[in-house]
Design an enzyme around this catalytic site. Structure first.
Site, PDB file in Angstrom:
ATOM      1  N   LYS B  89     -11.119  -8.717  -1.836  1.00  0.00           N
ATOM      2  CA  LYS B  89     -10.705  -8.015  -0.684  1.00  0.00           C
ATOM      3  C   LYS B  89     -11.404  -7.550   0.000  1.00  0.00           C
ATOM      4  O   LYS B  89     -12.511  -6.762  -0.100  1.00  0.00           O
ATOM      5  CB  LYS B  89      -9.849  -7.228  -1.383  1.00  0.00           C
ATOM      6  CG  LYS B  89      -8.790  -6.644  -0.403  1.00  0.00           C
ATOM      7  CD  LYS B  89      -7.591  -5.936  -1.435  1.00  0.00           C
ATOM      8  CE  LYS B  89      -7.164  -5.064  -0.107  1.00  0.00           C
ATOM      9  NZ  LYS B  89      -6.149  -3.890  -0.866  1.00  0.00           N
ATOM     10  N   SER B 164      -1.279  -4.602   0.245  1.00  0.00           N
ATOM     11  CA  SER B 164      -1.630  -4.801   1.021  1.00  0.00           C
ATOM     12  C   SER B 164      -2.910  -6.174   1.080  1.00  0.00           C
ATOM     13  O   SER B 164      -3.636  -6.489   2.050  1.00  0.00           O
ATOM     14  CB  SER B 164      -2.680  -3.474   1.403  1.00  0.00           C
ATOM     15  OG  SER B 164      -3.400  -3.509   0.161  1.00  0.00           O
ATOM     16  N   SER B 188      -0.430  -2.913  -3.678  1.00  0.00           N
ATOM     17  CA  SER B 188      -0.756  -3.873  -3.274  1.00  0.00           C
ATOM     18  C   SER B 188      -0.969  -4.927  -4.326  1.00  0.00           C
ATOM     19  O   SER B 188      -1.434  -5.651  -2.915  1.00  0.00           O
ATOM     20  CB  SER B 188      -2.122  -3.152  -2.909  1.00  0.00           C
ATOM     21  OG  SER B 188      -1.535  -1.813  -1.869  1.00  0.00           O
TER      22      SER B 188
END
Lengths: 98, 525
Positions: B89, B164, B188
């Site tokens: 990420k 997210s 997330s």
């Protein structure tokens, strides 16, 4: 429950150091009040005798040995500076006058 | 025709690598090629670094060759992730690389050091392909809050992948990488795993060092793995977990080797469930949840019971207060963490105003996106003079009640709790953007687990209307190995289910070089 006026929103934006447009301030006034309405639910609970939980694992006073170690390479760190002067970051002046 | 290496699971890749049937370079090149060829319509990636990845792959191949020369024991000592591609990420620091956290305010920033987990991945010989898209500063449940445009869901390109960690989940579901790293502050990792039909785990708070990770809410953030099966997710967690003195919240708790010892046999995996005690919290079946989601969760619970687990309905009475508590605590912590973005030392910077204050206001006002501004405003307000007790302190006390709910059940002997991960399947772009509270409700079933600091894993459990549904397993602190066993048990017990053979519906459309990007898709309707 508390409700935010436009002046409150402007004050909080100032505290948060966020420069917001009039449109943003207007939108946030509505949205923040809508979210604050959800917070009201917490008032249903009597929490007078309940201790707060700031974090969930019982670790305290974690210290490392006081031994000097290599730091980050100053050149790599300063390469990110929007404005530098030699090995220093140029910061905006915080004291007025010449 | 040569085998398509991207269709394999990570442990299948590892077996072929060790057998000499492929190389890390081949595995890496195949995934890089697929990621480049299929990402126009998906937009899962913010950067793909072919040169660095191939160099890491060559190093892994050289280490494998050296291990072979050292005999079978030296080869067996290599980590299961040796030579295997993984995505990060874009809030995980890789020295010299960009790290935007999905925000314009970090545009141009180059990380001067590696995150702890970057170092761990290099140490086990994994190959980092690049960085995936995310909601700005991990604030969001749809990936629509990325400053660099949204990511689509490979099951339906008109829908969000969740967030997210949306790019992380979509990239794994679309076979662009077998593994990826995400972070989970309120759901997330688990929510996008559920919406993309893959496995994702949020470990216990303190399990993985956050050194070198862009902070959102420091009492909640935790790093975890995504994969297409439980064994792969478990191996990735094993690689990155463990104490690191550079993160004082990383706990001195041993990492169980069980994480890399999950059974390969489905029957053996399922047999672990016999006699286990599972609780189903009734509050997690919220009003307004997708009926198809509820049906799949009930079927999954029945499958666990059929495999020999004892299932009881239980109560987590303060669940309903989770959302309000979370949306005080997380923004409060975020408003403090994000104070560092002042345009002085790195990133986006606006200068030349009449004084220093004008520069700060302009830098932050133009660098942050709308959701981040909203959260900073909420947090600043909740911590401001006169409101601290009413909001922040109150929320911390309710947090105690939420945590006690879980403690009481685990003290009573439940091995794990079983619940939906998300009340909905993947939703359409724009569906929840107009009303932040509706978006926040996407995390109603995941955020109490962060409030209590517990581990939770989401695993696929079928489809509703052709879209994936996630089953969430929640355990006591430090029970990741047990949770992974339970998840692998469910996987084994349902290995023959027809839905397991269904591939993401829109995968084929990603092969079209003229497919619209997610941003074009939204703009065009």
């Amino acid at each position: 429950m508390a409700s935010l006026t436009r002046a409150d929103v402007e004050h909080v934006a100032y505290l948060a150091r966020l420069g917001l447009t009039p449109d943003e301030l207007a939108r946030l006034e509505g949205q923040l009040n809508h979210i604050l309405d959800q917070y009201a639910k917490l008032a249903e609970l009597d929490t007078d005798a309940i201790p707060p939980t700031a974090q969930t694992i019982e670790l305290e006073n974690i210290l490392r040995d006081d031994v000097a170690r290599p730091s980050l390479d100053p050149e790599a760190v300063l390469a990110n500076a929007p404005e530098r002067d030699g090995d220093a970051f140029v910061v905006p002046a915080i004291l007025g006058g010449e | 025709m040569a085998e398509d290496l991207t269709q394999l699971l990570a442990h299948e890749m590892a077996a072929r690598l060790r057998a000499g049937d492929t190389t890390s370079r081949e595995l890496t090149a195949a995934h890089l090629a697929r990621a480049h060829a299929t990402d126009r319509g998906l937009h899962a990636w913010l950067t793909i670094d072919d040169g660095r990845a191939l160099a890491e792959a060559d190093a892994a191949d050289a280490r494998l060759a050296a291990a072979r020369a050292g005999g079978t024991e030296a080869v067996a000592a290599l980590h299961p992730l040796h030579g295997i591609p993984v995505a990060l990420k874009d809030l995980v620091s890789v020295k010299g690389g960009q790290c935007t956290a999905g925000s314009r305010i970090l545009e141009g920033y180059r990380a001067p050091y590696d995150a702890h987990i970057t170092g761990r991945l290099h140490a086990v010989g994994a190959v980092i392909l690049g960085k995936t898209n995310m909601d700005e500063f991990a604030m969001g449940s749809s990936c629509e809050h990325s400053a660099f445009g949204p990511t689509a869901n490979p099951w339906d390109l008109e829908r969000v992948p969740g967030g997210s960690s949306g790019g992380a989940a979509a990239s794994v579901a679309a076979f662009q990488t077998p593994l990826s790293i995400g972070t989970d502050t309120g759901g997330s990792i688990r929510q996008p795993a559920a919406l993309c039909g893959i496995v994702g785990m949020k470990p216990t708070y303190g399990r993985v060092s956050r050194y070198g990770i862009v902070a959102f809410a420091s009492s909640l953030d935790q790093i975890g793995p995504f994969a297409r099966d439980v064994r792969d997710a478990s191996a990735l967690l094993h690689a990155v977990a463990g104490r690191d003195e550079r993160d004082s919240t990383s706990a001195p708790v041993p990492v169980p080797d069980d994480l890399v010892g999950l059974p390969s046999s489905d029957d053996e995996a399922a047999s672990w469930l016999r006699g286990r005690r599972l609780g189903v919290p009734r509050e997690y079946f919220v009003a307004g949840m997708d009926p198809g989601v509820e049906a799949r969760i009930r079927e999954a619970v029945a499958a666990l019971e059929a495999a020999g687990a004892t299932v009881e309905e239980v109560s987590l009475p303060h669940t309903d207060y989770g959302l309000a508590t979370y949306y005080i605590v997380a923004p409060a912590e975020a408003s403090a963490n994000l104070a560092r973005y002042d345009g002085v030392r790195f990133g986006h910077s606006v200068r030349g105003g009449e004084d220093y204050l004008a520069d700060y206001l302009a830098t932050r006002g133009s660098g942050f996106g709308p959701e981040v501004k909203r959260r900073i405003m909420l947090g600043t307000y909740a911590l401001s003079a006169g409101y601290y007790d009413a909001f922040y302190l109150k929320a911390l006390k309710v947090r105690t009640l939420i945590k006690r709910d879980f403690d009481q059940l685990f003290d009573a002997g439940f091995d794990a709790l079983v619940a939906p991960t998300s009340p909905d399947v993947a939703f359409r772009f724009g569906e929840k953007m107009a009303d932040p509270v509706r978006m926040y409700l996407s995390d109603a079933c995941t955020l109490p687990v962060n409030m209590a600091g517990l581990p939770g894993v989401s695993i696929p459990c079928g489809l509703s209307g052709g879209l994936p549904v996630g089953l969430q397993l929640i355990g006591p602190a430090w029970s990741e190995a047990t949770l992974m066993r339970a998840a692998r048990g469910y996987e084994g017990a349902t290995a023959d289910a027809a839905w397991r053979r269904v591939l993401p519906t829109d995968l084929a459309r990603l092969d079209d070089p003229a497919v619209p990007t997610p941003a074009e898709r939204i703009a065009g309707r």
